[in-house]
Design an enzyme around this catalytic site. Structure first.
Site, short mmCIF file in Angstrom:
data_model
loop_
_atom_site.label_atom_id
_atom_site.label_comp_id
_atom_site.label_asym_id
_atom_site.label_seq_id
_atom_site.Cartn_x
_atom_site.Cartn_y
_atom_site.Cartn_z
N LYS A 282 -67.34 19.00 -10.35
CA LYS A 282 -68.64 18.87 -9.89
C LYS A 282 -68.43 18.75 -8.22
CE LYS A 282 -72.85 18.30 -11.71
NZ LYS A 282 -74.09 17.79 -12.55
N GLU A 358 -84.11 16.47 -25.46
CA GLU A 358 -85.32 15.81 -25.70
C GLU A 358 -86.08 15.50 -27.14
OE1 GLU A 358 -84.32 17.76 -23.05
OE2 GLU A 358 -84.69 16.78 -21.48
N ARG A 386 -90.97 19.93 -24.21
CA ARG A 386 -89.93 20.40 -25.06
C ARG A 386 -89.95 19.72 -26.20
NH1 ARG A 386 -84.33 22.35 -23.12
NH2 ARG A 386 -85.63 24.36 -22.85
C1 LIG Z 1 -84.67 20.21 -20.60
C2 LIG Z 1 -84.13 19.82 -19.53
N1 LIG Z 1 -83.94 18.20 -19.46
C3 LIG Z 1 -83.47 17.81 -18.16
C4 LIG Z 1 -83.13 18.46 -17.07
C5 LIG Z 1 -82.62 18.02 -15.76
N2 LIG Z 1 -81.40 18.24 -15.56
C6 LIG Z 1 -81.14 19.24 -14.28
S1 LIG Z 1 -79.64 19.50 -14.19
C7 LIG Z 1 -79.01 18.65 -15.48
C8 LIG Z 1 -77.64 18.53 -15.61
C9 LIG Z 1 -77.29 19.79 -16.16
O1 LIG Z 1 -75.76 19.77 -16.43
P1 LIG Z 1 -74.88 20.74 -16.58
O2 LIG Z 1 -75.58 21.71 -17.44
O3 LIG Z 1 -73.61 20.28 -17.13
O4 LIG Z 1 -74.72 21.62 -15.22
P2 LIG Z 1 -73.95 21.09 -13.87
O5 LIG Z 1 -75.10 20.27 -13.13
O6 LIG Z 1 -72.94 20.12 -14.31
O7 LIG Z 1 -73.41 22.26 -13.46
C10 LIG Z 1 -80.16 17.97 -15.92
C11 LIG Z 1 -80.09 16.90 -17.03
C12 LIG Z 1 -83.40 19.80 -17.13
N3 LIG Z 1 -83.30 20.79 -16.18
N4 LIG Z 1 -84.00 20.42 -18.53
MG LIG Z 2 -71.65 20.05 -16.27
#
Ligand SMILES: Cc1ncc(C[n+]2csc(CCOP(=O)(O)OP(=O)(O)O)c2C)c(N)n1
Ligand SMILES: [Mg+2]
Ligand SMILES: CC(=O)[C@@H](O)[C@H](O)COP(=O)(O)O
Length: 631
Positions: A282, A358, A386
């Protein structure tokens, strides 16, 4: 001319040389850093997606082949490569490019919902549709390691694994982080896959090094045969994806565009569901973003932010934690953004990060409560949607003392329709026994949080807005549990809910300037409706409710129902967010657009009174004819 300027769409990528593609990747990173540091947005995730997105668009033919991005926050590169580079500086601005896919922006965009872990389900459905329609189209779903910690992803994988003939390629973008390092057994397993190159590589290593050491032993060919056999056994397809019956390709260096193209080409030719495991960093290519232990580059935010609602919550919960050893906290992969990092620091054994899960968070909280703890679940308001059934049937049905703290409630703005926290005060109205509070300022947040954690026989919910916390508004009096903030007359009773109490005071000032006698109250606990508030309302000519929540089924509806149930016939006008999916813009701009400002509301209230008075006059009997005026 920059290579990026020659890319009007993904078809222009196919003819580029390796050198030009390397140039293009560097240009894209420059654009990302320069633009996002100005507009805000998801810098870290998108810097990690440059080579993967280039490979996706070179191997597959969007929009014939459908590219789906889980959560959608990592699609800036996709936008730059699909004709939107000229407008990229309008990112996340009102009227400009959304920070997430947008169907109205491009035919290359399909999933707009920013709620994580949905991509594989969309992909499953799309691929089945194309199979039934006999359309020769691939579906590619990109999901992060964080997205994979969400239950929906596993529901989808369970189905996809059984559908051998779906033209479906899943790219797991494994950078080891959600906001914070990704947690749980899955993260550990991905690490084992990530650090476990297929046996060919190990074999090469053995061959290379065996030749170097002074060697005494059985003939070389026997050794190599033994090593090869041993490695095959050791590295037999034990990965859970292969155990599920899914073809697994990887791990692939996600920053090696050619390697990604080779892997995706292999996957495309397979003709059935394939998982390509890409390993990325990242923030890759931008040192500050890579060493981002505080999640500051997942989402670039303005520097030296003013003290926010989240800060007040974070501090108060630590205080409570010292006083109440039974209080524990749960986060769904958002430790820092929800303000639980301070509690985690202070009480490392009493914080649980469950991943982007969640539903599990809420029912696990029910379990914790049944076990004698008092869990505080920190979520963004929109993500509670959710876990509604878990809250209703696992927490409330069993009268579990769980406290939910919903940050980013109301209009959030920048992150578009699926991020506005405009649903919670509607859906929570139907939960029997649940108590819902909406603090108007930092002091009330502290008070209400303490009151909430003292309730051990029902779910309690606090909800507050995104951003800077409001100055404290002291009550001039109290009736029942309701604070009276302004009292200058009985023409209009304005019930200002949560962050809208300050707006209600502004409306009152504007109405008083027009000669109206106005009282403003803040119920603090908005569910159940305070009976003393119902009683009070009966003494006014008009009642107005204002909430930073959708109007449908919100607090205004609940208060109106309570008045009518008590036989109070006072006219009520409930103001809230229109029940629509709102386009992205700053919170203040959206509030202005939907009329949830002091000026807009005062105008609407005056119009309402005038109309009511006009109607009253019109319905008065004409002295001569005895008929209503104007009849
Ligand atoms: C249901 C839900 N919970 C929390 C979030 C907040 N959120 C946005 S991006 C993220 C992290 C995503 O991680 P990953 O899938 O590994 O993608 P990366 O940012 O590492 O590319 C979170 C927790 C969300 N978008 N949806
Ligand atoms: Mg990730
Ligand atoms: C994509 C996602 O769900 C979050 O990263 C979102 O951008 C929240 O942003 P704030 O934390 O600024 O509200």
């Amino acid at each position: 001319m920059r290579v990026l300027e020659t890319v009007g769409g993904p078809e222009d990528l196919k003819g580029l040389t390796d050198h030009q593609l390397t140039e293009l990747a560097a240009e894209i990173r420059d654009v990302l850093v320069e633009t996002v540091s100005r507009t805000g947005g998801h810098l870290g995730p998108n810097l990690g997606m440059v080579e993967i997105t280039l490979a996706m668009h070179r191997v597959f033919d969007s929009p014939k082949d459908r590219l789906i991005y889980d959560t959608g926050h990592q699609t800036y590169v996709h936008k730059l490569l699909t004709g939107r580079a000229p407008k990229f500086d309008t990112l996340r601005q009102q009227g400009g490019l959304s920070g997430y896919p947008s169907q109205k922006e491009s035919e290359h965009d399909i999933v707009e919902n920013s709620h994580a872990s949905t991509s594989l389900s969309y992909a499953d459905g799309l691929a089945k549709a194309y199979r039934l329609r006999k359309e020769d189209r691939h579906v590619v779903a990109l999901i992060g390691d964080g997205g994979l910690t969400g239950g929906m992803a596993w529901e989808a994988l369970n189905n996809i694994a059984a559908a051998k003939d779906l033209k479906l390629v899943i790219i797991v973008n494994d950078n080891g982080r959600s906001y914070s390092p990704t947690v749980g057994g899955l993260a550990t397993h991905l690490t084992s896959l990530r650090t476990n190159p297929r046996y060919e590589k190990i074999l090469d290593l053995v061959k290379k090094n065996l030749g170097r050491t002074p060697y005494v032993g059985p003939p070389m060919y026997e050794v190599l045969h033994g090593v090869k056999k041993g490695l095959k056994d050791m590295l037999a397809p034990q990965g859970m994806f292969e155990d599920l019956g899914l073809k697994y390709v990887g791990p692939v260096d996600g920053h090696d565009r050619q390697a990604m193209e080779d892997a995706l080409t292999k996957a495309k030719q397979f003709g059935g569901p394939v998982i390509v495991h890409a390993v990325t960093q990242k923030g890759f290519g931008y040192a500050a973003a890579v060493q981002d232990e505080e999640d500051n580059f997942h989402q670039v935010r303005p520097k030296n932010k003013p003290r926010g609602w989240t800060d007040v919550f974070a501090e108060e919960l630590v205080e409570i934690g010292h006083r109440r050893p039974d209080v524990v906290a749960i986060t769904a992969a958002m430790l820092h953004p929800t303000g639980l990092a301070a509690f985690a620091q202070e009480f490392p054994d009493r914080i649980f990060d469950v991943g982007i899960a969640e539903q599990h968070a809420v029912t696990s909280a029910a379990g914790l409560a049944m076990g004698g703890m008092h869990p505080v679940v920190g979520l963004y308001a929109t993500f509670l949607n959710r876990a509604f059934d878990q809250l209703l049937m696992d927490v409330a049905l069993h009268k579990c003392g769980v406290t939910f703290v919903l940050d980013r409630a109301g209009v959030t703005g920048d992150d578009g329709a699926s991020h506005n926290g405009m649903w919670d005060m509607s859906i929570l109205q139907v939960v029997p026994g649940l108590r819902l509070a909406a603090p108007r300022d930092g002091k009330r947040l502290q008070e209400l949080l303490n009151e909430a954690v003292d309730v051990d026989d029902a779910p309690t919910v606090l909800r507050f807005a995104k951003g800077e916390v409001f100055d404290d508004i002291e009550a001039v009096d109290k009736v029942g549990g309701t604070d009276i903030l302004v009292r200058t007359g009985t023409d209009v009773l304005i019930i200002g809910i949560g962050s809208m109490a300050a707006t209600a005071v502004d409306v009152a000032t504007r109405l008083q300037d027009q000669g109206f006698g106005v009282t403003v109250v803040d119920p603090r606990w908005v569910k159940p409706v305070d009976p003393k508030l119902v009683e009070l309302a009966g003494k006014y000519k008009f009642v107005v409710t204002i909430e930073d929540n959708g109007r449908a089924g919100g607090c205004g509806s609940a208060i109106t129902q309570a008045l009518r149930d008590a036989g109070v016939t006072t006219p009520v006008r409930d103001f809230g967010i229109p029940q629509q999916f709102l386009d992205h813009a700053k919170r203040a701009a959206v509030l202005t657009e939907i009329g949830l400002t002091g000026q807009g509301l005062a105008r609407d209230v005056i119009e309402m009174i005038a109309k009511h008075q006009g109607d009253a006059i019109a319905s008065e009997p004409d002295t001569a004819s005895g008929r209503p005026n104007g009849a």
